[in-house]
Design a protein around this motif. Structure first.
Motif, PDB file in Angstrom:
ATOM      1  N   GLY A  35       0.799  -1.220   0.000  1.00  0.00           N
ATOM      2  CA  GLY A  35       0.000   0.000   0.000  1.00  0.00           C
ATOM      3  C   GLY A  35       0.830   1.267   0.000  1.00  0.00           C
ATOM      4  O   GLY A  35       0.381   2.314   0.495  1.00  0.00           O
ATOM      5  N   ALA A  36       2.036   1.211  -0.565  1.00  0.00           N
ATOM      6  CA  ALA A  36       2.913   2.378  -0.579  1.00  0.00           C
ATOM      7  C   ALA A  36       2.300   3.506  -1.406  1.00  0.00           C
ATOM      8  O   ALA A  36       1.597   3.259  -2.391  1.00  0.00           O
ATOM      9  CB  ALA A  36       4.274   1.992  -1.145  1.00  0.00           C
ATOM     10  N   THR A  37       2.559   4.746  -1.003  1.00  0.00           N
ATOM     11  CA  THR A  37       2.142   6.007  -1.638  1.00  0.00           C
ATOM     12  C   THR A  37       0.653   6.298  -1.497  1.00  0.00           C
ATOM     13  O   THR A  37       0.188   7.328  -1.957  1.00  0.00           O
ATOM     14  CB  THR A  37       2.517   6.061  -3.136  1.00  0.00           C
ATOM     15  N   VAL A  38      -0.128   5.426  -0.868  1.00  0.00           N
ATOM     16  CA  VAL A  38      -1.558   5.702  -0.679  1.00  0.00           C
ATOM     17  C   VAL A  38      -1.717   6.795   0.381  1.00  0.00           C
ATOM     18  O   VAL A  38      -1.098   6.725   1.447  1.00  0.00           O
ATOM     19  CB  VAL A  38      -2.310   4.428  -0.258  1.00  0.00           C
ATOM     20  N   PRO A  39      -2.525   7.831   0.112  1.00  0.00           N
ATOM     21  CA  PRO A  39      -2.683   8.930   1.083  1.00  0.00           C
ATOM     22  C   PRO A  39      -3.106   8.425   2.459  1.00  0.00           C
ATOM     23  O   PRO A  39      -3.962   7.554   2.580  1.00  0.00           O
ATOM     24  CB  PRO A  39      -3.787   9.784   0.446  1.00  0.00           C
ATOM     25  N   SER A  56       4.602   5.276   6.808  1.00  0.00           N
ATOM     26  CA  SER A  56       5.805   5.062   6.015  1.00  0.00           C
ATOM     27  C   SER A  56       6.275   3.622   6.196  1.00  0.00           C
ATOM     28  O   SER A  56       6.246   3.093   7.306  1.00  0.00           O
ATOM     29  CB  SER A  56       6.910   6.018   6.463  1.00  0.00           C
ATOM     30  N   PRO A  57       6.740   2.973   5.107  1.00  0.00           N
ATOM     31  CA  PRO A  57       7.220   1.600   5.262  1.00  0.00           C
ATOM     32  C   PRO A  57       8.402   1.465   6.206  1.00  0.00           C
ATOM     33  O   PRO A  57       8.641   0.379   6.737  1.00  0.00           O
ATOM     34  CB  PRO A  57       7.615   1.203   3.834  1.00  0.00           C
ATOM     35  N   GLY A  58       9.150   2.526   6.419  1.00  0.00           N
ATOM     36  CA  GLY A  58      10.305   2.451   7.311  1.00  0.00           C
ATOM     37  C   GLY A  58      11.541   1.948   6.601  1.00  0.00           C
ATOM     38  O   GLY A  58      11.593   1.869   5.362  1.00  0.00           O
ATOM     39  N   SER A  59      12.533   1.582   7.375  1.00  0.00           N
ATOM     40  CA  SER A  59      13.829   1.212   6.795  1.00  0.00           C
ATOM     41  C   SER A  59      13.964  -0.270   6.499  1.00  0.00           C
ATOM     42  O   SER A  59      14.745  -0.660   5.627  1.00  0.00           O
ATOM     43  CB  SER A  59      14.959   1.645   7.741  1.00  0.00           C
ATOM     44  N   ASP A  60      13.241  -1.122   7.227  1.00  0.00           N
ATOM     45  CA  ASP A  60      13.333  -2.565   6.983  1.00  0.00           C
ATOM     46  C   ASP A  60      12.381  -2.936   5.852  1.00  0.00           C
ATOM     47  O   ASP A  60      11.165  -3.000   6.031  1.00  0.00           O
ATOM     48  CB  ASP A  60      12.988  -3.348   8.251  1.00  0.00           C
ATOM     49  N   LEU A  61      12.929  -3.168   4.669  1.00  0.00           N
ATOM     50  CA  LEU A  61      12.096  -3.484   3.519  1.00  0.00           C
ATOM     51  C   LEU A  61      12.388  -4.876   2.977  1.00  0.00           C
ATOM     52  O   LEU A  61      12.228  -5.138   1.792  1.00  0.00           O
ATOM     53  CB  LEU A  61      12.329  -2.436   2.413  1.00  0.00           C
ATOM     54  N   ARG A 103       3.597  -2.168   8.579  1.00  0.00           N
ATOM     55  CA  ARG A 103       2.468  -2.514   7.709  1.00  0.00           C
ATOM     56  C   ARG A 103       1.563  -1.299   7.505  1.00  0.00           C
ATOM     57  O   ARG A 103       1.684  -0.294   8.186  1.00  0.00           O
ATOM     58  CB  ARG A 103       1.677  -3.681   8.291  1.00  0.00           C
ATOM     59  N   ASP A 104       0.623  -1.441   6.577  1.00  0.00           N
ATOM     60  CA  ASP A 104      -0.268  -0.330   6.246  1.00  0.00           C
ATOM     61  C   ASP A 104      -1.317  -0.105   7.330  1.00  0.00           C
ATOM     62  O   ASP A 104      -1.534  -0.943   8.201  1.00  0.00           O
ATOM     63  CB  ASP A 104      -0.938  -0.591   4.898  1.00  0.00           C
ATOM     64  N   TYR A 105      -1.973   1.049   7.257  1.00  0.00           N
ATOM     65  CA  TYR A 105      -3.097   1.352   8.143  1.00  0.00           C
ATOM     66  C   TYR A 105      -4.396   0.868   7.499  1.00  0.00           C
ATOM     67  O   TYR A 105      -4.638   1.115   6.302  1.00  0.00           O
ATOM     68  CB  TYR A 105      -3.186   2.855   8.407  1.00  0.00           C
ATOM     69  N   PHE A 106      -5.252   0.234   8.301  1.00  0.00           N
ATOM     70  CA  PHE A 106      -6.478  -0.364   7.768  1.00  0.00           C
ATOM     71  C   PHE A 106      -7.400   0.673   7.140  1.00  0.00           C
ATOM     72  O   PHE A 106      -8.093   0.387   6.159  1.00  0.00           O
ATOM     73  CB  PHE A 106      -7.213  -1.110   8.875  1.00  0.00           C
ATOM     74  N   ALA A 107      -7.449   1.882   7.670  1.00  0.00           N
ATOM     75  CA  ALA A 107      -8.397   2.890   7.186  1.00  0.00           C
ATOM     76  C   ALA A 107      -8.061   3.401   5.796  1.00  0.00           C
ATOM     77  O   ALA A 107      -8.905   4.041   5.150  1.00  0.00           O
ATOM     78  CB  ALA A 107      -8.451   4.060   8.162  1.00  0.00           C
ATOM     79  N   THR A 108      -6.868   3.151   5.285  1.00  0.00           N
ATOM     80  CA  THR A 108      -6.478   3.678   3.985  1.00  0.00           C
ATOM     81  C   THR A 108      -7.073   2.853   2.851  1.00  0.00           C
ATOM     82  O   THR A 108      -7.540   1.727   3.041  1.00  0.00           O
ATOM     83  CB  THR A 108      -4.945   3.711   3.854  1.00  0.00           C
ATOM     84  N   GLY A 121       2.547  -7.903   2.477  1.00  0.00           N
ATOM     85  CA  GLY A 121       3.328  -7.205   1.470  1.00  0.00           C
ATOM     86  C   GLY A 121       4.597  -6.602   2.054  1.00  0.00           C
ATOM     87  O   GLY A 121       4.605  -6.107   3.183  1.00  0.00           O
ATOM     88  N   ILE A 122       5.667  -6.632   1.286  1.00  0.00           N
ATOM     89  CA  ILE A 122       6.948  -6.028   1.670  1.00  0.00           C
ATOM     90  C   ILE A 122       7.369  -5.095   0.546  1.00  0.00           C
ATOM     91  O   ILE A 122       7.644  -5.547  -0.577  1.00  0.00           O
ATOM     92  CB  ILE A 122       8.031  -7.102   1.915  1.00  0.00           C
ATOM     93  N   SER A 123       7.394  -3.800   0.826  1.00  0.00           N
ATOM     94  CA  SER A 123       7.731  -2.820  -0.204  1.00  0.00           C
ATOM     95  C   SER A 123       9.116  -3.103  -0.778  1.00  0.00           C
ATOM     96  O   SER A 123      10.071  -3.345  -0.046  1.00  0.00           O
ATOM     97  CB  SER A 123       7.693  -1.402   0.380  1.00  0.00           C
ATOM     98  N   GLY A 124       9.218  -3.064  -2.110  1.00  0.00           N
ATOM     99  CA  GLY A 124      10.490  -3.265  -2.778  1.00  0.00           C
ATOM    100  C   GLY A 124      10.891  -4.710  -2.949  1.00  0.00           C
ATOM    101  O   GLY A 124      11.934  -4.989  -3.546  1.00  0.00           O
ATOM    102  N   SER A 125      10.116  -5.641  -2.461  1.00  0.00           N
ATOM    103  CA  SER A 125      10.527  -7.038  -2.535  1.00  0.00           C
ATOM    104  C   SER A 125      10.328  -7.599  -3.936  1.00  0.00           C
ATOM    105  O   SER A 125       9.543  -7.098  -4.741  1.00  0.00           O
ATOM    106  CB  SER A 125       9.739  -7.884  -1.530  1.00  0.00           C
ATOM    107  N   ASN A 126      11.078  -8.642  -4.220  1.00  0.00           N
ATOM    108  CA  ASN A 126      10.886  -9.390  -5.449  1.00  0.00           C
ATOM    109  C   ASN A 126      10.791 -10.870  -5.090  1.00  0.00           C
ATOM    110  O   ASN A 126      10.891 -11.242  -3.917  1.00  0.00           O
ATOM    111  CB  ASN A 126      12.006  -9.119  -6.447  1.00  0.00           C
TER     112      ASN A 126
END
Length: 296
Positions: free
Chosen positions: A30-34, A38-43, A50-55, A240-245
């Motif tokens: 859920g990166a960049t969703v208003p 922030s995902p933080g440093s551990d990616l 993790r993301d916020y449920f309300a988004t 989900g993990i931002s930046g993962s492959n």
């Protein structure tokens, strides 16, 4: 066929617990969703925020859709993955479903003179009682059904004169004896809607048996079951993990190399996998379609 199986599971009360895990990259996260954290440093691992449920992330919209369509707009219980440093990865919805135990797919088997009959009872939660009758001695009756999950409630009417105990089995293992004898407290003679809550180790497509025996009694015993109440539950986890492959996800979120847990738990029946975008940039292995397929 897999989405059809998931749809069927969400509507099937005998699948008491349905676990769904989302495995993916920043789109799943859920990166960049208003309004999101922030995902933080551990990616790289499941310790990531993790993301916020309300988004309005895709996974959160999916969670809310299941709540609307299958759980009567119930308010979910929001929690986070234990290893995560912050966020709201998990939404759990629950609603109670009443099932009458003297209709298919429930089955009744008898030893000796045991029997089961319907009796109208306006105050019962289903309007009826399935009355199991077992005479003294080597007589026994069993109600059985198959389920996936870890809990149900037995709803019954209490009559002191002929009450007793039943034995519960899950996947062939006895979970003990349970009394439906009025005790002046939680169970009062002449009352309807009494409940015995059963929880047990998670089973998947295994048989549950409720057995009433006359062996320990000198006179007839009756168990008046109003319903088997299923706390129908779905748990959706955003892994989900931002930046993962696919390479990193396989090694860091689907093994215990980096953490003591993995993204898919034994109670997850279904998984959505949304990986591939970041694999185009991965130089640690051959950038070819067949190589990606091998990882997946």
């Amino acid at each position: 066929g897999q989405l059809a199986a998931l749809k069927a599971a969400l509507g099937n009360p005998f699948e008491q617990f349905t676990g769904i895990a989302f495995l993916g990259d920043s789109i799943t996260w859920g990166a960049t969703v208003p309004g999101n954290i922030s995902p933080g440093s551990d990616l790289t691992t499941l310790a990531t925020r993790r993301d916020y449920f309300a988004t309005a992330t895709f996974v959160n919209e999916f969670k809310r859709y299941l709540g609307r369509q299958y759980f009567e707009n119930a308010t979910p219980v929001i929690s986070n993955w234990a290893a995560s440093s912050a966020g709201e990865a998990i939404a759990t919805y629950m609603r109670n479903v009443l099932l009458y135990p003297n209709r298919a797919p429930f089955t009744f088997t008898a030893t000796g003179s045991a029997s089961i009959t319907d009796a109208a009872a306006a105050q019962a939660v289903t309007g009826y009682q399935a009355t199991m009758v077992v005479s003294a001695g080597a007589n026994a009756g069993e109600i059985a059904f198959d389920m996936t999950g870890e809990a149900f409630n037995l709803v019954f009417s209490a009559i002191d004169s002929d009450a007793g105990e039943y034995e519960l089995f899950t996947d062939g293992v006895s979970r003990g004896m349970f009394s439906f004898v009025p005790n002046g407290g939680t169970i009062v003679t002449g009352t309807f809607g009494n409940r015995i809550q059963h929880t047990f180790p998670f089973i998947k497509n295994k048989t549950v048996r409720i057995r009433l025996s006359g062996a320990a009694y000198s006179s007839v015993r009756r168990l008046r079951i109003e319903a088997i109440e299923i706390p129908k539950t779905v748990r959706i986890t955003n892994q989900g993990i931002s930046g993962s492959n696919s390479t990193r996800y396989k090694s860091r979120a689907l093994t215990t190399t980096y953490l003591p847990d993995i993204a898919v738990t034994p109670k997850d029946n279904y998984a959505f996998v949304q990986l591939g975008t970041n694999d185009r940039l991965d130089s640690t292995w051959p950038n070819g379609l067949n190589a990606f397929e091998q990882q997946m």
